[in-house]
Design a protein around this motif. Structure first.
Motif, PDB file in Angstrom:
ATOM      1  N   MET A  61       2.653  -8.262  13.847  1.00  0.00           N
ATOM      2  CA  MET A  61       2.524  -7.450  12.820  1.00  0.00           C
ATOM      3  C   MET A  61       3.036  -7.988  11.468  1.00  0.00           C
ATOM      4  O   MET A  61       4.052  -8.739  11.476  1.00  0.00           O
ATOM      5  CB  MET A  61       3.449  -6.081  13.087  1.00  0.00           C
ATOM      6  CG  MET A  61       3.373  -4.955  11.989  1.00  0.00           C
ATOM      7  SD  MET A  61       4.401  -3.566  12.565  1.00  0.00           S
ATOM      8  CE  MET A  61       3.661  -2.574  11.439  1.00  0.00           C
ATOM      9  N   VAL A  62       2.324  -8.010  10.616  1.00  0.00           N
ATOM     10  CA  VAL A  62       2.504  -8.600   9.286  1.00  0.00           C
ATOM     11  C   VAL A  62       3.594  -7.504   8.301  1.00  0.00           C
ATOM     12  O   VAL A  62       3.274  -6.278   8.271  1.00  0.00           O
ATOM     13  CB  VAL A  62       1.220  -8.587   8.574  1.00  0.00           C
ATOM     14  CG1 VAL A  62       1.669  -9.229   6.888  1.00  0.00           C
ATOM     15  CG2 VAL A  62       0.395  -9.519   8.984  1.00  0.00           C
ATOM     16  N   SER A  63       4.762  -7.949   8.026  1.00  0.00           N
ATOM     17  CA  SER A  63       5.644  -7.200   7.207  1.00  0.00           C
ATOM     18  C   SER A  63       5.103  -7.360   5.639  1.00  0.00           C
ATOM     19  O   SER A  63       4.904  -8.262   5.340  1.00  0.00           O
ATOM     20  CB  SER A  63       7.142  -7.852   7.329  1.00  0.00           C
ATOM     21  OG  SER A  63       7.412  -7.626   8.675  1.00  0.00           O
ATOM     22  N   LYS A  64       5.305  -6.105   5.044  1.00  0.00           N
ATOM     23  CA  LYS A  64       5.234  -6.214   3.588  1.00  0.00           C
ATOM     24  C   LYS A  64       6.322  -5.236   3.019  1.00  0.00           C
ATOM     25  O   LYS A  64       6.789  -4.547   3.450  1.00  0.00           O
ATOM     26  CB  LYS A  64       3.686  -5.198   3.171  1.00  0.00           C
ATOM     27  CG  LYS A  64       2.534  -5.871   3.833  1.00  0.00           C
ATOM     28  CD  LYS A  64       1.187  -5.193   3.278  1.00  0.00           C
ATOM     29  CE  LYS A  64      -0.079  -5.831   3.755  1.00  0.00           C
ATOM     30  NZ  LYS A  64      -1.208  -5.362   3.043  1.00  0.00           N
ATOM     31  N   VAL A  65       6.379  -5.925   1.770  1.00  0.00           N
ATOM     32  CA  VAL A  65       7.627  -5.166   0.812  1.00  0.00           C
ATOM     33  C   VAL A  65       7.144  -4.986  -0.532  1.00  0.00           C
ATOM     34  O   VAL A  65       6.120  -5.627  -0.762  1.00  0.00           O
ATOM     35  CB  VAL A  65       8.974  -6.163   0.934  1.00  0.00           C
ATOM     36  CG1 VAL A  65       9.372  -6.109   2.412  1.00  0.00           C
ATOM     37  CG2 VAL A  65       8.663  -7.404   0.362  1.00  0.00           C
ATOM     38  N   LYS A  66       7.653  -4.272  -1.185  1.00  0.00           N
ATOM     39  CA  LYS A  66       7.547  -3.941  -2.662  1.00  0.00           C
ATOM     40  C   LYS A  66       8.038  -4.834  -3.460  1.00  0.00           C
ATOM     41  O   LYS A  66       9.281  -5.251  -3.450  1.00  0.00           O
ATOM     42  CB  LYS A  66       7.614  -2.217  -2.810  1.00  0.00           C
ATOM     43  CG  LYS A  66       6.764  -1.353  -2.548  1.00  0.00           C
ATOM     44  CD  LYS A  66       7.318   0.013  -3.061  1.00  0.00           C
ATOM     45  CE  LYS A  66       6.441   1.018  -2.619  1.00  0.00           C
ATOM     46  NZ  LYS A  66       6.726   2.296  -3.257  1.00  0.00           N
ATOM     47  N   CYS A  67       7.072  -5.446  -4.349  1.00  0.00           N
ATOM     48  CA  CYS A  67       7.868  -6.343  -5.568  1.00  0.00           C
ATOM     49  C   CYS A  67       8.786  -5.574  -6.190  1.00  0.00           C
ATOM     50  O   CYS A  67       8.782  -4.426  -6.458  1.00  0.00           O
ATOM     51  CB  CYS A  67       6.697  -6.866  -6.320  1.00  0.00           C
ATOM     52  SG  CYS A  67       7.241  -7.750  -7.850  1.00  0.00           S
ATOM     53  N   HIS A  68      10.059  -6.063  -6.322  1.00  0.00           N
ATOM     54  CA  HIS A  68      11.260  -5.072  -7.022  1.00  0.00           C
ATOM     55  C   HIS A  68      10.877  -4.950  -8.505  1.00  0.00           C
ATOM     56  O   HIS A  68      11.420  -4.206  -9.080  1.00  0.00           O
ATOM     57  CB  HIS A  68      12.395  -6.134  -7.086  1.00  0.00           C
ATOM     58  CG  HIS A  68      12.870  -6.388  -5.477  1.00  0.00           C
ATOM     59  ND1 HIS A  68      13.730  -5.544  -5.042  1.00  0.00           N
ATOM     60  CD2 HIS A  68      12.804  -7.465  -4.831  1.00  0.00           C
ATOM     61  CE1 HIS A  68      14.183  -5.908  -3.805  1.00  0.00           C
ATOM     62  NE2 HIS A  68      13.547  -6.945  -3.678  1.00  0.00           N
ATOM     63  N   THR A  69      10.094  -5.747  -9.244  1.00  0.00           N
ATOM     64  CA  THR A  69       9.561  -5.398 -10.498  1.00  0.00           C
ATOM     65  C   THR A  69       8.452  -4.650 -10.759  1.00  0.00           C
ATOM     66  O   THR A  69       8.677  -3.637 -11.593  1.00  0.00           O
ATOM     67  CB  THR A  69       9.448  -6.974 -11.058  1.00  0.00           C
ATOM     68  OG1 THR A  69      10.484  -7.817 -10.948  1.00  0.00           O
ATOM     69  CG2 THR A  69       9.278  -6.575 -12.710  1.00  0.00           C
ATOM     70  N   CYS A  70       7.200  -4.833 -10.029  1.00  0.00           N
ATOM     71  CA  CYS A  70       6.353  -4.042 -10.513  1.00  0.00           C
ATOM     72  C   CYS A  70       5.710  -3.085  -9.212  1.00  0.00           C
ATOM     73  O   CYS A  70       4.617  -2.146  -9.388  1.00  0.00           O
ATOM     74  CB  CYS A  70       5.048  -4.837 -10.700  1.00  0.00           C
ATOM     75  SG  CYS A  70       4.356  -5.893  -9.524  1.00  0.00           S
TER      76      CYS A  70
END
Length: 77
Positions: free
Chosen positions: A1-10
């Motif tokens: 499973m590929v983990s994704k996170v939100k960019c802290h800036t945009c």
């Protein structure tokens, strides 16, 4: 499973693996924007609560006595 996170800036979604060299940021630009915010003190780590001065004095006196008991030459005349 590929983990994704939100960019802290945009808030762009970033894959969390070696294919994303600026993770958790999407680009070097977003990384540098965040670094600039830290440098400008827009982001901060919370300070310690205010220390009770009476308690601090008592603690220092206790430490001084402990150092004297250890025959520390710092406190000798």
């Amino acid at each position: 499973m590929v983990s994704k996170v939100k960019c802290h800036t945009c808030s762009t979604m970033v894959v969390w693996d070696s294919s994303s060299p600026f993770r958790p940021f999407c680009t070097e630009r977003c990384k540098l924007i965040d670094l600039g915010d830290w440098a400008a003190e827009n982001h901060r780590i919370a300070d310690n609560p205010v220390i009770d001065s009476a308690l601090s004095e008592a603690y220092l006196a206790e430490l001084e006595q402990e150092m004297i008991k250890q025959d520390n030459s710092f406190f000798k005349e």
